[in-house]
Design a protein around this motif. Structure first.
Motif, PDB file in Angstrom:
ATOM      1  N   ILE A  90      -3.223   4.432   0.810  1.00 38.37           N
ATOM      2  CA  ILE A  90      -4.041   3.791   1.853  1.00 38.37           C
ATOM      3  C   ILE A  90      -5.527   4.028   1.565  1.00 38.37           C
ATOM      4  N   ASN A  91      -5.853   5.249   1.161  1.00 39.97           N
ATOM      5  CA  ASN A  91      -7.255   5.543   0.832  1.00 39.97           C
ATOM      6  C   ASN A  91      -7.772   4.640  -0.282  1.00 39.97           C
ATOM      7  N   ILE A  92      -6.956   4.442  -1.292  1.00 42.29           N
ATOM      8  CA  ILE A  92      -7.375   3.594  -2.412  1.00 42.29           C
ATOM      9  C   ILE A  92      -7.560   2.154  -1.925  1.00 42.29           C
ATOM     10  N   LEU A  93      -6.589   1.671  -1.124  1.00 43.37           N
ATOM     11  CA  LEU A  93      -6.707   0.311  -0.579  1.00 43.37           C
ATOM     12  C   LEU A  93      -8.010   0.172   0.215  1.00 43.37           C
ATOM     13  N   ASN A  94      -8.304   1.173   1.031  1.00 38.50           N
ATOM     14  CA  ASN A  94      -9.521   1.093   1.844  1.00 38.50           C
ATOM     15  C   ASN A  94     -10.781   1.062   0.986  1.00 38.50           C
ATOM     16  N   ASP A  95     -10.778   1.803  -0.121  1.00 42.30           N
ATOM     17  CA  ASP A  95     -11.933   1.751  -1.028  1.00 42.30           C
ATOM     18  C   ASP A  95     -12.111   0.353  -1.619  1.00 42.30           C
ATOM     19  N   TYR A  96     -10.993  -0.276  -1.971  1.00 37.42           N
ATOM     20  CA  TYR A  96     -11.069  -1.647  -2.512  1.00 37.42           C
ATOM     21  C   TYR A  96     -11.543  -2.631  -1.443  1.00 37.42           C
ATOM     22  N   ILE A  97     -11.023  -2.464  -0.241  1.00 35.81           N
ATOM     23  CA  ILE A  97     -11.377  -3.376   0.857  1.00 35.81           C
ATOM     24  C   ILE A  97     -12.882  -3.316   1.099  1.00 35.81           C
ATOM     25  N   LYS A  98     -13.419  -2.079   1.065  1.00 36.89           N
ATOM     26  CA  LYS A  98     -14.844  -1.898   1.300  1.00 36.89           C
ATOM     27  C   LYS A  98     -15.663  -2.479   0.140  1.00 36.89           C
ATOM     28  N   GLU A  99     -15.292  -2.120  -1.060  1.00 34.15           N
ATOM     29  CA  GLU A  99     -16.035  -2.561  -2.250  1.00 34.15           C
ATOM     30  C   GLU A  99     -16.102  -4.093  -2.323  1.00 34.15           C
ATOM     31  N   ASN A 100     -15.009  -4.750  -1.929  1.00 38.49           N
ATOM     32  CA  ASN A 100     -14.946  -6.197  -2.068  1.00 38.49           C
ATOM     33  C   ASN A 100     -15.227  -6.936  -0.752  1.00 38.49           C
ATOM     34  N   ALA A 101     -15.719  -6.181   0.218  1.00 39.07           N
ATOM     35  CA  ALA A 101     -16.089  -6.737   1.525  1.00 39.07           C
ATOM     36  C   ALA A 101     -14.999  -7.646   2.103  1.00 39.07           C
ATOM     37  N   VAL A 152      -8.208  -8.087   5.787  1.00 43.66           N
ATOM     38  CA  VAL A 152      -7.056  -7.334   5.274  1.00 43.66           C
ATOM     39  C   VAL A 152      -6.736  -6.177   6.212  1.00 43.66           C
ATOM     40  N   ILE A 153      -5.478  -6.106   6.614  1.00 41.35           N
ATOM     41  CA  ILE A 153      -5.058  -5.040   7.528  1.00 41.35           C
ATOM     42  C   ILE A 153      -3.926  -4.242   6.878  1.00 41.35           C
ATOM     43  N   VAL A 154      -4.126  -2.942   6.779  1.00 39.19           N
ATOM     44  CA  VAL A 154      -3.082  -2.089   6.203  1.00 39.19           C
ATOM     45  C   VAL A 154      -2.245  -1.527   7.341  1.00 39.19           C
ATOM     46  N   LEU A 155      -0.938  -1.755   7.252  1.00 36.15           N
ATOM     47  CA  LEU A 155      -0.029  -1.314   8.320  1.00 36.15           C
ATOM     48  C   LEU A 155       1.007  -0.344   7.766  1.00 36.15           C
ATOM     49  N   SER A 156       1.379   0.642   8.579  1.00 36.90           N
ATOM     50  CA  SER A 156       2.453   1.523   8.110  1.00 36.90           C
ATOM     51  C   SER A 156       3.809   1.046   8.629  1.00 36.90           C
ATOM     52  N   GLU A 157       3.780   0.140   9.594  1.00 31.54           N
ATOM     53  CA  GLU A 157       5.021  -0.449  10.086  1.00 31.54           C
ATOM     54  C   GLU A 157       4.775  -1.895  10.477  1.00 31.54           C
ATOM     55  N   LEU A 158       5.815  -2.712  10.376  1.00 32.52           N
ATOM     56  CA  LEU A 158       5.634  -4.126  10.709  1.00 32.52           C
ATOM     57  C   LEU A 158       6.178  -4.421  12.105  1.00 32.52           C
ATOM     58  N   THR A 159       5.463  -5.252  12.843  1.00 32.92           N
ATOM     59  CA  THR A 159       5.947  -5.652  14.166  1.00 32.92           C
ATOM     60  C   THR A 159       6.444  -7.091  14.102  1.00 32.92           C
TER      61      THR A 159
END
Ligand code: SAH
Ligand code: ZN
Length: 712
Positions: free
Chosen positions: A466-477, A481-488
């Motif tokens: 998740i941390n890595i995903l968040n770094d990419y999300i920030k870098e690429n503005a 994109v929403i990171v979820l640990s469970e799907l509803t």
């Protein structure tokens, strides 16, 4: 002995054992095991000593004992040492540290040693050793002590009556000192050995070579993600680009690296000398700086490392782990010199990624800084402009080198594959697309966001990922994109496109990537009928092969240097049955093999039309014609093929294999391997069979594959 990243993961995460859980019988315990397909933790009944059996089953012991060059050179040097003592009118009192099967002690006995003490820290091996000594009629000549050498006592009533005057020991790994050789030798010289002793081996040298190697750099640094038009879709965060990386050695069969894949920027440089004989001290920590003249202009990225043992005092017997292009015994005029030098898997070569890349000019002077602590090595490179304030061991500060295995980093960098995926995603994206990505250890979901999806959900619950995903999300503005640990249900109902790179960083065996099918099956009733899915399907394929060398890591020894080792074979065999290590993952590009029969499809799963269970079995002839027969077969390989946009992406052979020819394997994934205990010469009527069972409800997959006749 090679302990791979995956083995560490396996033993530390997957089979994390709960010591406090109830024991149902004397032989079995409940253990917690992470199911890589479902991602959840399951209870499993396992043998009480599962971990230890797995250690034996997976140890590289057998391969080491098949290393004839090693065995013979130890024997010769031992013989010289014993003769030397006798010539000087002394008794030859031998100490064998880390005796394992007892091999070196038995050799000492044969060479006429007067007394022999063998110690072994791993208790099950020490027990096995005793049996081997009895079997070979030398039990009365050798005293086995099941202890670490550093716990041995000398003197009356101690483990040894007096100090030894010959030490023979083989406690080296690919990094030479990774098994604790420095403290073992230091202690032995202080407490266990006479002043004028002879040590086999006498000394060692570590060599380093600075190279440019973009191919291997893919195992270390995540590149920007580009599409077919080479347009950058996702930028790698700066923090990841700048990370010094993991200090841990990347051990591999360097001789299998295509020659065009790297450029030598230096000659081989002897960086550390180890005097095992005790004549001069060996420092537990050291740093040396050596200036050298750059041999080619290029980008310095990597240091290759290997070592050499001088077995005898005169330096006549040399045991080298050099790759073929600098190996003392290689015939450089031959077609494939790498096939002619001794093969071994217990010692490979080391790859160290430099903390920073540096462009160097031919004929300029630069400095290689080599650092060593008690168990490991690392390197820096300096020139006029680049100087470091300290040479501390690099540590990962970006998370990638901790969360993602090297193989998976290389997979994510495989541009050919990602371009296929990206092209298909682009084609599938509808207006206002809502994308669901099941794989948080890949970049496809984020790429879809960049390519125009309205909203992207990524399913991921591992903190590091998740941390890595968040770094990419920030870098690429990326704002959508929403990171979820469970799907509803609410999310699932909106999804128009499922994209899932079918290679999860948690998977080891190819079918552990069926996590994509498991999740699709789990959520399919909630997803729209019109949803598009990437990938479209998955197939598993298998074929019989002839490994050039890999089989040596598993085939029984029988005898070794004329010594009956069947007791050792049965120890390994029973551990293998208990720990279920019949099929294992291997990076086959490092292990040459020939195709010995047509590949066959075992099972196929259509992602749009998943069933709860799959079961298939079959029998196939090994060869389809007389002309293909009469060749050796010693294993089977199983791999996955994924369909994307009607085209196949192979996690196995990169070209269709031709019977009788060498196979080229995908470098970015591991394949599943079953090694036969005996090599078979194929006749026209020989067959192989298989059974596959897959349960998507529970995320279970099992596969058997074997020679069809009974005696395999
Ligand atoms: N001598 C055998 C085995 C070598 S493998 C041969 O050459 O075939 C190395 C063995 O040394 C392993 O079994 C390991 O458990 C053991 N070992 C490593 N360091 C040791 C130490 N300091 N004391 C006792 N055993 C040690
Ligand atoms: Zn890092």
């Amino acid at each position: 002995m090679r302990i791979t990243f995956n083995q560490i993961i396996r033993s530390s995460l997957v089979h994390k054992r709960l010591k406090s859980t109830a024991v149902t019988s004397k032989m079995h315990v409940f253990t917690q095991k992470r199911n890589p397909i479902t991602g959840s933790t399951e209870w499993d009944v396992q043998h009480e000593d599962y971990d230890y059996h797995q250690e034996i089953a997976r140890s590289a012991f057998a391969d080491m004992l098949h290393d004839t060059e090693r065995n013979k050179k130890y024997q010769r040097a031992l013989q010289l040492a014993i003769e030397k003592m006798h010539d000087a009118g002394k008794k030859a009192n031998v100490l064998d540290i880390g005796t394992g099967t007892g091999l070196l002690s038995i050799m000492a006995a044969r060479c006429g040693a007067d007394t022999i003490t063998a110690c072994e820290a791993f208790k099950p091996m020490a027990e096995c050793c005793l049996k081997i000594l009895k079997m070979n009629g030398v039990a009365d000549k050798i005293t086995v002590i099941p202890k670490r050498s550093t716990d041995l006592t000398v003197g009356e009533g101690g483990d040894m009556n007096e100090k030894a005057n010959i030490l023979v020991t083989e406690v080296f790994d690919t990094e030479l000192i990774g098994e604790g050789a420095l403290s073992t030798f230091y202690h032995a010289h202080q407490y266990l050995l006479e002043e004028d002793c002879i040590v086999v081996p006498d000394s060692a040298v570590i060599y380093a070579q600075v190279v440019e190697c973009p191919t291997l750099q893919k195992w270390n640094k995540l590149n920007d993600l580009a599409d077919e038009d080479l347009e950058v879709i996702l930028r790698t965060p700066q923090k990841i680009k700048d990370c010094a990386g993991s200090a841990a050695v990347h051990d591999l069969q360097l001789s299998q690296l295509p020659r065009i894949a790297f450029k030598e920027l230096s000659d081989q440089i002897p960086v550390f000398y180890y005097d095992w004989s005790g004549r001069s001290p060996v420092d537990r920590r050291r740093t040396v700086k050596q200036q050298f003249t750059v041999s080619n202009t290029g980008r310095a990225q990597i240091v290759f490392m290997w070592w050499e043992l001088n077995m005898d005092m005169e330096g006549k017997i040399c045991l080298s782990c050099a790759p073929w292009w600098t190996h003392p015994d290689a015939d450089l005029s031959s077609d494939r010199p790498q096939d002619k030098i001794p093969w071994r898997d217990h010692w490979m070569q080391g790859v160290y990624y430099l903390p920073q890349e540096m462009t160097v000019q031919k004929d300029s002077e630069v400095s290689l800084v080599s650092c060593q602590d008690e168990y490991s090595l690392w390197f820096y490179l300096e020139d006029e402009k680049t100087k470091y304030r300290h040479y501390s061991r690099p540590i990962c500060e970006c998370g990638v080198h901790m969360a993602i295995s090297r193989t998976h980093v290389s997979y994510l960098n495989d541009g050919k594959r990602s371009k296929r995926f990206l092209a298909q995603i682009k084609e599938d994206l509808v207006k206002d697309a809502t994308v669901l990505d099941f794989n948080g250890s890949s970049f496809l979901g984020m790429a879809a966001a960049k390519m125009g999806a309205k909203t992207v959900y990524i399913l991921e619950n591992m903190k590091l990922n998740i941390n890595i995903l968040n770094d990419y999300i920030k870098e690429n503005a990326l704002e959508n994109v929403i990171v979820l640990s469970e799907l509803t249900d609410e999310v699932l109902e909106k999804v128009t496109n499922v994209v899932c790179d079918p290679n999860f960083s948690s998977a080891i065996l190819p079918w552990e990537n069926l996590k994509v099918a498991y999740l699709l099956h789990k959520y399919k009733s909630k997803l729209k009928d019109s949803v598009t899915i990437v990938p479209e399907s998955c197939e598993f394929w298998a074929m019989p092969v002839e490994f050039k060398d890999l089989h040596k890591i598993r085939i029984p020894l029988g005898t070794c240097e004329g010594i009956d080792m069947t007791m050792f074979d049965s120890l390994v065999e029973s551990s293998r049955l208990i720990s279920d290590a019949e099929i294992e993952a291997q990076p086959l590009w490092e292990y040459p093999c020939k195709c010995r029969g047509e590949p066959r499809k075992l099972v196929e799963l259509q992602m749009k039309d998943l069933k709860v269970t799959y079961a298939s079995d079959g029998v196939h002839p090994i060869v389809d014609s007389e002309s293909q027969a009469s060749n050796p077969v010693n294993g089977f390989v199983i791999w996955a093929v994924w369909m994307v946009g009607g085209k196949s992406i192979s996690a196995g052979p990169v070209e269709w294999p031709n019977v009788g020819e060498r196979v080229s394997w995908d470098m970015h994934t591991r394949q599943a391997v079953k090694i036969l205990k005996k090599t078979k010469i194929v006749s026209n009527s020989d067959k192989w069979n298989y059974q596959v069972a897959c349960d998507l409800e529970n995320g279970h997959f099992s596969l058997n594959i074997d020679w069809a006749s009974e005696e395999s």
